[in-house]
Design a protein around this motif. Sequence first.
Motif, PDB file in Angstrom:
ATOM      1  N   ALA A  23       0.842  -1.191   0.000  1.00 25.10           N
ATOM      2  CA  ALA A  23       0.000   0.000   0.000  1.00 25.10           C
ATOM      3  C   ALA A  23       0.876   1.239   0.000  1.00 25.10           C
ATOM      4  N   ALA A  24       0.568   2.146  -0.906  1.00 23.81           N
ATOM      5  CA  ALA A  24       1.394   3.339  -1.060  1.00 23.81           C
ATOM      6  C   ALA A  24       0.612   4.597  -0.717  1.00 23.81           C
ATOM      7  N   SER A  25       1.286   5.532  -0.131  1.00 23.94           N
ATOM      8  CA  SER A  25       0.718   6.862   0.071  1.00 23.94           C
ATOM      9  C   SER A  25       1.664   7.860  -0.570  1.00 23.94           C
ATOM     10  N   GLY A  26       1.109   8.938  -1.054  1.00 21.82           N
ATOM     11  CA  GLY A  26       1.947   9.898  -1.754  1.00 21.82           C
ATOM     12  C   GLY A  26       1.409  10.143  -3.150  1.00 21.82           C
ATOM     13  N   ARG A  27       1.804  11.256  -3.709  1.00 24.68           N
ATOM     14  CA  ARG A  27       1.193  11.709  -4.947  1.00 24.68           C
ATOM     15  C   ARG A  27       1.794  11.092  -6.201  1.00 24.68           C
ATOM     16  N   THR A  28       2.911  10.390  -6.068  1.00 18.92           N
ATOM     17  CA  THR A  28       3.604   9.938  -7.274  1.00 18.92           C
ATOM     18  C   THR A  28       3.489   8.443  -7.511  1.00 18.92           C
ATOM     19  N   PHE A  29       2.637   7.722  -6.753  1.00 18.95           N
ATOM     20  CA  PHE A  29       2.556   6.276  -6.930  1.00 18.95           C
ATOM     21  C   PHE A  29       2.172   5.921  -8.352  1.00 18.95           C
ATOM     22  N   SER A  30       1.194   6.617  -8.907  1.00 19.23           N
ATOM     23  CA  SER A  30       0.689   6.244 -10.230  1.00 19.23           C
ATOM     24  C   SER A  30       1.746   6.409 -11.311  1.00 19.23           C
ATOM     25  N   SER A  31       2.735   7.232 -11.077  1.00 17.53           N
ATOM     26  CA  SER A  31       3.794   7.439 -12.064  1.00 17.53           C
ATOM     27  C   SER A  31       5.067   6.676 -11.721  1.00 17.53           C
ATOM     28  N   SER A  32       4.989   5.811 -10.718  1.00 14.78           N
ATOM     29  CA  SER A  32       6.159   5.069 -10.269  1.00 14.78           C
ATOM     30  C   SER A  32       6.140   3.632 -10.756  1.00 14.78           C
ATOM     31  N   ALA A  49      10.597  -9.260  -8.966  1.00 18.33           N
ATOM     32  CA  ALA A  49       9.721  -8.857 -10.074  1.00 18.33           C
ATOM     33  C   ALA A  49       9.643  -7.340 -10.120  1.00 18.33           C
ATOM     34  N   SER A  50       9.301  -6.814 -11.299  1.00 18.00           N
ATOM     35  CA  SER A  50       9.091  -5.377 -11.438  1.00 18.00           C
ATOM     36  C   SER A  50       7.975  -5.137 -12.447  1.00 18.00           C
ATOM     37  N   ILE A  51       7.389  -3.945 -12.347  1.00 18.86           N
ATOM     38  CA  ILE A  51       6.287  -3.582 -13.227  1.00 18.86           C
ATOM     39  C   ILE A  51       6.383  -2.102 -13.556  1.00 18.86           C
ATOM     40  N   SER A  52       5.993  -1.749 -14.776  1.00 21.16           N
ATOM     41  CA  SER A  52       6.063  -0.358 -15.207  1.00 21.16           C
ATOM     42  C   SER A  52       4.996   0.477 -14.513  1.00 21.16           C
ATOM     43  N   TRP A  53       5.107   1.790 -14.649  1.00 18.37           N
ATOM     44  CA  TRP A  53       4.200   2.665 -13.927  1.00 18.37           C
ATOM     45  C   TRP A  53       2.741   2.430 -14.312  1.00 18.37           C
ATOM     46  N   GLY A  54       2.491   2.115 -15.555  1.00 18.03           N
ATOM     47  CA  GLY A  54       1.127   1.901 -15.999  1.00 18.03           C
ATOM     48  C   GLY A  54       0.671   0.461 -15.908  1.00 18.03           C
ATOM     49  N   GLY A  55       1.597  -0.428 -15.582  1.00 19.47           N
ATOM     50  CA  GLY A  55       1.263  -1.846 -15.448  1.00 19.47           C
ATOM     51  C   GLY A  55       1.338  -2.630 -16.739  1.00 19.47           C
ATOM     52  N   LYS A  72      -0.371  -4.000 -10.407  1.00 13.44           N
ATOM     53  CA  LYS A  72      -0.376  -2.635  -9.840  1.00 13.44           C
ATOM     54  C   LYS A  72      -1.737  -2.019 -10.109  1.00 13.44           C
ATOM     55  N   ASP A  73      -2.383  -1.548  -9.084  1.00 14.93           N
ATOM     56  CA  ASP A  73      -3.682  -0.895  -9.206  1.00 14.93           C
ATOM     57  C   ASP A  73      -3.511   0.564  -8.807  1.00 14.93           C
ATOM     58  N   ASN A  74      -3.384   1.422  -9.791  1.00 13.45           N
ATOM     59  CA  ASN A  74      -3.145   2.838  -9.490  1.00 13.45           C
ATOM     60  C   ASN A  74      -4.346   3.492  -8.808  1.00 13.45           C
ATOM     61  N   ALA A  75      -5.536   3.004  -9.081  1.00 12.90           N
ATOM     62  CA  ALA A  75      -6.725   3.574  -8.438  1.00 12.90           C
ATOM     63  C   ALA A  75      -6.734   3.294  -6.935  1.00 12.90           C
ATOM     64  N   LYS A  76      -6.129   2.180  -6.536  1.00 14.09           N
ATOM     65  CA  LYS A  76      -6.076   1.818  -5.118  1.00 14.09           C
ATOM     66  C   LYS A  76      -4.723   2.119  -4.494  1.00 14.09           C
TER      67      LYS A  76
END
Length: 122
Positions: A23-32, A49-55, A72-76
């Motif tokens: 679980a992430a907090s902060g404004r840049t998770f969706s771009s990370s 494992a790794s995943i791109s910012w958009g999944g 990765k669920d950017n909405a959550k």
Amino acid sequence: QVQLVESGGGLVQAGGSLRLSCAASGRTFSSSAMGWFRQAPGKEREFVASISWGGGSSGYADSVKGRFTISKDNAKNTAYLQMNSLKPEDTAVYYCAAGRGMSSSWHNYNYWGQGTQVTVSS
């Protein structure tokens, strides 16, 4: 700035499954981009494992390919690691990390969680 908190670790028998959450907090998770790493006692931290910012892109260590799935669920604001067909050698502390781009090198990640223990019994 990104703060990360892992959960979902535990004790499981060989062949079982676990799903780790980050679980992430902060404004840049969706771009990370996100990565999962693990460290067993007496061993160096290793890439899982790794995943791109958009999944849309992901990569895996050979040792987990076909058994683990990163998502990765950017909405959550949450990243996941689904682990199936677990083996005793998967026992380690698992860490999630956030960075600017996908990478198998822990040096390329700026933010880290505190880790969650996964123990697989034989």
